[in-house]
Design an enzyme around this catalytic site. Sequence first.
Site, PDB file in Angstrom:
ATOM      1  N   LYS A  81     -51.190  14.263  49.873  1.00 55.40           N
ATOM      2  CA  LYS A  81     -52.453  13.821  50.487  1.00 55.40           C
ATOM      3  C   LYS A  81     -53.540  14.103  49.460  1.00 55.40           C
ATOM      4  O   LYS A  81     -54.045  15.221  49.361  1.00 55.40           O
ATOM      5  CB  LYS A  81     -52.708  14.599  51.783  1.00 55.40           C
ATOM      6  CG  LYS A  81     -53.507  13.844  52.831  1.00 55.40           C
ATOM      7  CD  LYS A  81     -54.853  13.327  52.375  1.00 55.40           C
ATOM      8  CE  LYS A  81     -55.925  14.391  52.415  1.00 55.40           C
ATOM      9  NZ  LYS A  81     -57.202  13.920  51.808  1.00 55.40           N
ATOM     10  N   CYS A 133     -61.694  25.847  39.603  1.00 57.89           N
ATOM     11  CA  CYS A 133     -61.521  26.989  40.508  1.00 57.89           C
ATOM     12  C   CYS A 133     -61.681  28.325  39.772  1.00 57.89           C
ATOM     13  O   CYS A 133     -62.210  29.281  40.321  1.00 57.89           O
ATOM     14  CB  CYS A 133     -60.164  26.904  41.188  1.00 57.89           C
ATOM     15  SG  CYS A 133     -58.829  26.634  40.024  1.00 57.89           S
ATOM     16  N   GLU A 187     -68.949  30.666  45.978  1.00 55.26           N
ATOM     17  CA  GLU A 187     -68.493  29.687  44.993  1.00 55.26           C
ATOM     18  C   GLU A 187     -69.391  28.457  45.061  1.00 55.26           C
ATOM     19  O   GLU A 187     -69.535  27.840  46.111  1.00 55.26           O
ATOM     20  CB  GLU A 187     -67.038  29.297  45.281  1.00 55.26           C
ATOM     21  CG  GLU A 187     -66.474  28.441  44.178  1.00 55.26           C
ATOM     22  CD  GLU A 187     -65.006  28.124  44.381  1.00 55.26           C
ATOM     23  OE1 GLU A 187     -64.612  27.860  45.529  1.00 55.26           O
ATOM     24  OE2 GLU A 187     -64.261  28.131  43.385  1.00 55.26           O
ATOM     25  N   GLU A 218     -53.918  27.938  46.495  1.00 56.96           N
ATOM     26  CA  GLU A 218     -54.757  28.291  45.351  1.00 56.96           C
ATOM     27  C   GLU A 218     -56.165  27.890  45.725  1.00 56.96           C
ATOM     28  O   GLU A 218     -56.474  26.711  45.853  1.00 56.96           O
ATOM     29  CB  GLU A 218     -54.264  27.590  44.091  1.00 56.96           C
ATOM     30  CG  GLU A 218     -54.773  28.282  42.850  1.00 56.96           C
ATOM     31  CD  GLU A 218     -55.758  27.434  42.110  1.00 56.96           C
ATOM     32  OE1 GLU A 218     -56.981  27.622  42.336  1.00 56.96           O
ATOM     33  OE2 GLU A 218     -55.314  26.583  41.321  1.00 56.96           O
TER      34      GLU A 218
END
Length: 492
Positions: free
Chosen positions: A186, A295, A395, A261
């Site tokens: 996906k 990330c 973040e 992750e």
Amino acid sequence: MITVQTPNFLLDGRKQHYINGRWQAPIKNEYITTYNPANGEALTQLARGSDADIDIAVQAARKAFEGDWRKYSPADRHALLMSVRQVIEQNLDELRLLETLDMGAPFARTERMRDHLLRMISFFATQTANCRGETIPNSLPGNFSTMTIRAPIGVVGGIIPWNAPIAGQWWVIGVVLATGCTAVLKPAEDASLSVLRTVELLTSAGVPDGVINAVTGLGNEAGAALAKHPHVNKIAFTGSPATGREIIRASAGSIKPVTLELGGKSPDIVFADADLDRAVPGVSMGVFNNSGQVCYAGTRVFVQSAIQKEFVARISEFCKTLKVGDPLDRSVQLGPLTSKRQLDRVLEYIEIGKSEGATLSAGGKRLGGDYSNGFYIEPTVFSDVNNNMRIAREEIFGPVMSIIPFDTAEEVVGLANDTNFGLGGAVWTRDVRTAMKLVHEIRAGQVWVNCYGMVDPSVGFGGYKESGFGWKGGTQHVDSFLYQKAVTINHD
Ligand code: ADP
């Protein structure tokens, strides 16, 4: 702005799901529009996947898993992966163009990625030989032998992020082909095209129908349906911590293993004895690479007080040398952010940084003029940041650096670990004792010394705390797509 001919892949104006080796229209016949972040214009339409589409794809993946794909030996899967590698290499320029149009990756960046991507596929080819168990000496009373067998875990749901799908999808496709699993991917709604074209290319490289499928659509629709599907045996997810929590909840229904992750707020620590000629560009690109949409970006830059002033000045000067602009221009280092949503989020954090009292030392603005319709932001540096400010804790996923002063190694260890995340970290110093102290004490899945963001597929990459669990790359990654069966044989 550079104009290019519309790639053949986009000429049909809308993309369907790729299931069982062919394009299939979504059951509800609904589509979503995807935009080119370089100019804000509509790019194409993507099938809006529903529960029914996911179900069809999972059934195709299940059928493939139980069919002839099972008969592929490790040598067969190795040969297949090498053929896949060749086809991807031959078509990489097209994939790069799609990635740039779709999510704004600068052409120069995907050129640098070429080698990494091909090495990933080669690595997974070598891992076909590692799908094996052990013979184990036992202490049972009697005449028994014991061994373990490792078998592919089954149908994998791969939920792919939008920040670098051209390479990121291989953390799922590569390991699935190496281990003999099958998958439904996906891709992210903001960046599906390189994934769709890749799965189509897999068919031409000889991957059997149904082994790798792709269903596009929204996260809370197609993504959620995949995460909770009872016949999916594992979820491999990369994305935000908030969605990671949703995935864990969704997977609880059928108790399926997940690897996650998630995000980071990684510390990048510069001691006064560091080679600043290397540290300044290294630290900068540890944040600004891919416009900060990475990330493991080293967004909390801890700088020893003695060099604080010099470092801030040099980083701010370095920012002026970075070329921000049209990602199709090969000399551009920072392209646009991937979506309007991401642009708004980053601009909001820049306002938060100012209101928290941090000093804006470079950048901070959206690009205007020719670029005003795209989603561009200047490389931005905040100095005099405190580790408790929101810009140091949350973040941002954009080109925003926070520079935080420190005095001693002990102090910086405490500050570096004072975060909810634990994905990456780095230290710049000429003193090996300082380097090793930090290597041991930073709580993160990977620590770099005098470099940043070097990721090799043969070494497991993962995180602690809210950065997730499980590994990408390395043998642990391969193991997590296999299940183990213990076998005991009575010889009497
Ligand atoms: P972001 O918030 O930065 O867009 P996400 O973690 O939401 O990042 O997106 C990463 C991937 O997760 C995308 O493919 C997205 O479609 C998918 N996703 C988002 N929400 C869900 C969900 N509830 N269940 C499964 N997948 C999801």
